[in-house]
Design a protein around this motif. Structure first.
Motif, mmCIF file in Angstrom:
data_model
loop_
_atom_site.group_PDB
_atom_site.id
_atom_site.type_symbol
_atom_site.label_atom_id
_atom_site.label_comp_id
_atom_site.label_asym_id
_atom_site.label_seq_id
_atom_site.Cartn_x
_atom_site.Cartn_y
_atom_site.Cartn_z
ATOM 1 N N CYS A 1 0.829 -1.208 0.000
ATOM 2 C CA CYS A 1 0.000 0.000 0.000
ATOM 3 C C CYS A 1 0.862 1.256 0.000
ATOM 4 O O CYS A 1 1.844 1.343 0.749
ATOM 5 C CB CYS A 1 -0.932 0.007 1.208
ATOM 6 S SG CYS A 1 -2.375 -1.050 0.989
ATOM 7 N N GLY B 1 0.623 5.736 -0.140
ATOM 8 C CA GLY B 1 -0.235 6.892 0.051
ATOM 9 C C GLY B 1 -1.264 6.737 1.145
ATOM 10 O O GLY B 1 -2.241 7.499 1.205
ATOM 11 N N TRP B 2 -1.054 5.785 2.048
ATOM 12 C CA TRP B 2 -2.055 5.521 3.073
ATOM 13 C C TRP B 2 -2.127 6.624 4.125
ATOM 14 O O TRP B 2 -3.174 6.839 4.748
ATOM 15 C CB TRP B 2 -1.784 4.184 3.747
ATOM 16 C CG TRP B 2 -0.408 4.043 4.340
ATOM 17 C CD1 TRP B 2 0.695 3.532 3.733
ATOM 18 C CD2 TRP B 2 0.002 4.446 5.648
ATOM 19 N NE1 TRP B 2 1.776 3.578 4.567
ATOM 20 C CE2 TRP B 2 1.376 4.128 5.758
ATOM 21 C CE3 TRP B 2 -0.646 5.033 6.735
ATOM 22 C CZ2 TRP B 2 2.098 4.398 6.917
ATOM 23 C CZ3 TRP B 2 0.078 5.290 7.889
ATOM 24 C CH2 TRP B 2 1.432 4.971 7.976
ATOM 25 N N GLN C 1 -2.215 9.831 3.770
ATOM 26 C CA GLN C 1 -3.210 10.829 3.380
ATOM 27 C C GLN C 1 -4.620 10.324 3.624
ATOM 28 O O GLN C 1 -5.523 11.096 3.948
ATOM 29 C CB GLN C 1 -3.032 11.189 1.909
ATOM 30 C CG GLN C 1 -1.691 11.863 1.596
ATOM 31 C CD GLN C 1 -1.534 12.151 0.116
ATOM 32 O OE1 GLN C 1 -2.339 11.701 -0.701
ATOM 33 N NE2 GLN C 1 -0.497 12.903 -0.233
ATOM 34 N N ARG C 2 -4.806 9.021 3.468
ATOM 35 C CA ARG C 2 -6.140 8.455 3.670
ATOM 36 C C ARG C 2 -6.537 8.431 5.137
ATOM 37 O O ARG C 2 -7.721 8.255 5.452
ATOM 38 C CB ARG C 2 -6.199 7.047 3.056
ATOM 39 C CG ARG C 2 -6.037 7.049 1.535
ATOM 40 C CD ARG C 2 -6.419 5.719 0.929
ATOM 41 N NE ARG C 2 -5.388 4.708 1.094
ATOM 42 C CZ ARG C 2 -4.367 4.530 0.255
ATOM 43 N NH1 ARG C 2 -4.221 5.338 -0.786
ATOM 44 N NH2 ARG C 2 -3.485 3.571 0.446
ATOM 45 N N ALA D 1 -7.301 2.959 5.710
ATOM 46 C CA ALA D 1 -6.050 3.149 4.990
ATOM 47 C C ALA D 1 -6.013 2.401 3.661
ATOM 48 O O ALA D 1 -5.360 2.848 2.709
ATOM 49 C CB ALA D 1 -4.877 2.699 5.866
ATOM 50 N N ASP E 1 -9.346 2.948 -1.030
ATOM 51 C CA ASP E 1 -8.920 4.224 -1.592
ATOM 52 C C ASP E 1 -9.785 4.729 -2.736
ATOM 53 O O ASP E 1 -9.395 5.647 -3.443
ATOM 54 C CB ASP E 1 -7.478 4.107 -2.073
ATOM 55 C CG ASP E 1 -7.309 3.004 -3.117
ATOM 56 O OD1 ASP E 1 -8.293 2.299 -3.413
ATOM 57 O OD2 ASP E 1 -6.183 2.835 -3.632
ATOM 58 N N SER E 2 -10.974 4.162 -2.941
ATOM 59 C CA SER E 2 -11.832 4.630 -4.034
ATOM 60 C C SER E 2 -13.287 4.330 -3.700
ATOM 61 O O SER E 2 -13.587 3.474 -2.862
ATOM 62 C CB SER E 2 -11.454 3.954 -5.352
ATOM 63 O OG SER E 2 -11.752 2.566 -5.305
ATOM 64 N N ARG F 1 -14.250 0.677 -4.507
ATOM 65 C CA ARG F 1 -13.927 -0.284 -3.448
ATOM 66 C C ARG F 1 -14.853 -0.132 -2.245
ATOM 67 O O ARG F 1 -15.252 -1.123 -1.627
ATOM 68 C CB ARG F 1 -12.474 -0.096 -3.022
ATOM 69 C CG ARG F 1 -11.472 -0.642 -4.024
ATOM 70 C CD ARG F 1 -10.060 -0.495 -3.522
ATOM 71 N NE ARG F 1 -9.129 -1.263 -4.356
ATOM 72 C CZ ARG F 1 -7.824 -1.337 -4.139
ATOM 73 N NH1 ARG F 1 -7.287 -0.678 -3.113
ATOM 74 N NH2 ARG F 1 -7.048 -2.062 -4.925
ATOM 75 N N ILE G 1 -14.001 7.060 4.861
ATOM 76 C CA ILE G 1 -13.643 6.756 3.467
ATOM 77 C C ILE G 1 -14.504 7.580 2.508
ATOM 78 O O ILE G 1 -14.007 8.163 1.542
ATOM 79 C CB ILE G 1 -13.808 5.258 3.196
ATOM 80 C CG1 ILE G 1 -12.827 4.440 4.044
ATOM 81 C CG2 ILE G 1 -13.585 4.951 1.711
ATOM 82 C CD1 ILE G 1 -13.146 2.961 4.086
ATOM 83 N N ARG H 1 -13.465 11.168 2.225
ATOM 84 C CA ARG H 1 -12.226 11.364 1.468
ATOM 85 C C ARG H 1 -12.444 11.145 -0.027
ATOM 86 O O ARG H 1 -11.987 11.933 -0.850
ATOM 87 C CB ARG H 1 -11.134 10.418 1.979
ATOM 88 C CG ARG H 1 -9.835 10.514 1.190
ATOM 89 C CD ARG H 1 -8.785 9.620 1.797
ATOM 90 N NE ARG H 1 -9.288 8.322 2.128
ATOM 91 C CZ ARG H 1 -9.507 7.352 1.232
ATOM 92 N NH1 ARG H 1 -9.285 7.572 -0.045
ATOM 93 N NH2 ARG H 1 -9.958 6.179 1.613
ATOM 94 N N VAL H 2 -13.142 10.078 -0.405
ATOM 95 C CA VAL H 2 -13.329 9.820 -1.838
ATOM 96 C C VAL H 2 -14.233 10.878 -2.467
ATOM 97 O O VAL H 2 -14.120 11.164 -3.663
ATOM 98 C CB VAL H 2 -13.885 8.395 -2.098
ATOM 99 C CG1 VAL H 2 -12.916 7.345 -1.591
ATOM 100 C CG2 VAL H 2 -15.261 8.209 -1.490
#
Length: 435
Positions: A67, A69-70, A72-73, A128, A131-132, A135, A411, A414-415
């Motif tokens: 993984c 860029g976690w 930022q998530r 983390a 990310d989309s 998902r 999540i 963020r998305v």
């Protein structure tokens, strides 16, 4: 080893390498083990076969290796509050274990902290890894499908028995008790409704619509009065606050009508608030536990007494009826007794952050005309409403389903910012390879 046990073990062994290479796949498998509990249908106890632990370890290895860029998530208010809560739970465990009055349950305190730490760790790992929106959609469908399986399993039983028996969750799980099962169904009800509204796939729309309809009588026949109160609160708030009244109203009416027609005399008597036994032993135990929690928190207002503070020794000191020793019977009084007023404030701050985040997504998505995101924000918002209302009568403050919805909200927020805030759109049925 029975055939079904062999199939389950082999399935997990095959999945472990995939969990490492594809951590999101590991999150899905972990969710199935957490909510559907297939191991409960194979063994009376799963301690000799820690399959869920193996999946979690493989997923964490994959996360660390693959993984990117976690960090930022994890930048959200919900993650910060989860971390602060985790630290506070640890501090209260240390304090209580070193306080003479509470030392007698120190072993249980540390064991409970270990369990809650696993839940919080997997919650943060989920935030983390996912990310989309594609998902997130898959994860929500899998989670809702786990509880939907229980509803589909219960429907024939309810019809054949005429609702004469209580519904329970799988053994050795957090929803094994009928009251806890009713709590989980109330949290799932909004997921079923809004997934039926958001999905473009006709079969999924019909499936979740049927699950929404079937969950209403299923909640009735847990015979849980707390679950019935939660059902009324969730449906009433949904009806008052949503624009889909023309769809929601008739569906609610059909579900309630089915439940009433199936309801036996024993159910009617238990739910009747005017009956002679309306305030039964269960209700008196709740009042006793709540008073105990308040009295304890007044003496130890900062850190409380630590996890598993509901012991005979402490009840003899703080409870009106010291012989009636029970759990907290409330998420609020449970956190208050175990972690003090500070812990309760932190816990409720997390809840408030979730409501603020979902409300913000609803407003922004409505401004962009993205109805799918509105449905997702609403399903999480009303799912937490079900948890909070039913939680007034149940000691499930550390319910993994609640923390899963917190993860979904973090999540989604963020998305929304990354994928949708600029006006981009994504069809809800768009598929993504599980990676």
């Amino acid at each position: 080893m029975p055939l079904r046990a062999l199939i389950l073990v082999l399935s997990v062994l095959i999945s472990l390498p995939i969990c490492i290479v594809r951590p999101f796949y590991g999150i899905l498998v972990w969710s199935i083990f957490s909510f559907l509990r297939p191991q409960a249908f194979v063994w009376q106890s799963n301690y000799l076969f820690p399959l869920a632990t193996a999946v979690a370890l493989a997923t964490m290895i994959g996360f660390l290796v693959f993984c990117r860029g976690w960090a930022q998530r994890l930048a959200s208010s919900e993650v910060v509050l989860l971390g602060v809560l985790w630290v506070w739970f640890t501090l209260t465990s240390v304090v209580s274990s070193n306080t003479p009055l509470f030392m007698h349950h120190a072993a249980a305190t540390w064991e409970h902290l270990q369990f809650v730490s696993k839940v919080l760790l997997m919650t943060l790992l989920t935030i983390a890894v996912v990310d989309s929106f594609a998902r997130l959609r898959i994860l929500v469908i899998v989670t809702a499908g786990c509880f939907g399986a229980f509803v589909l399993k219960a429907l024939p039983f309810m019809i054949l028995t005429g609702g004469s028996f209580r519904l329970y969750g799988p053994e050795n799980s957090m929803i094994a008790d009928n009251n806890d099962f009713g709590l989980a169904l109330n949290m799932s009800l909004p997921l079923f409704f809004f997934l039926a509204m958001a999905e473009s796939n006709r079969w999924l729309r019909w499936l979740f619509g049927i699950l929404f309809l079937g969950t209403i009588p299923a909640i009735f026949f847990t015979y849980s009065r707390g679950a019935l109160v939660g059902l009324v609160a969730v449906l009433l708030l949904m009806f008052l606050q949503l624009k889909q009244r023309l769809v929601l109203g008739p569906v609610i009416a059909i579900g309630v009508l089915i439940a009433i027609l199936l309801a036996p005399a024993a159910w009617r008597e238990r739910m009747d608030p005017t009956s002679r036994d309306a305030v039964d032993a269960s209700a008196r135990s709740r009042l006793n536990s709540w008073t105990y929690s308040w009295n304890l928190a007044k003496d130890y207002p900062v850190a409380g007494a630590g996890f598993d503070a509901f012991t005979p020794e402490l009840f003899s000191r703080y409870a009106p009826n010291p012989e009636d020793v029970h759990g907290p019977h409330s998420i609020y009084f449970g956190v208050l007794a175990e972690h003090g007023f500070v812990g309760l404030i932190l816990y409720l701050s997390l809840v408030c952050s979730c409501f603020i985040s979902t409300r913000r997504v609803v407003k922004q998505a409505q401004a962009q005309g993205n109805q799918v995101l509105v449905h997702y924000a609403n399903m999480f918002r009303f799912g937490i409403v079900g948890f909070l209302v039913c939680g007034m009568f149940l000691g499930r403050a550390y319910f993994d389903y609640f923390f899963a919805i917190v993860a979904f909200i973090a999540i989604l927020k963020r998305v929304w910012t990354v994928e949708f805030a600029g006006g981009f759109s994504l069809e809800p049925a768009e598929e993504e390879q599980v990676a």
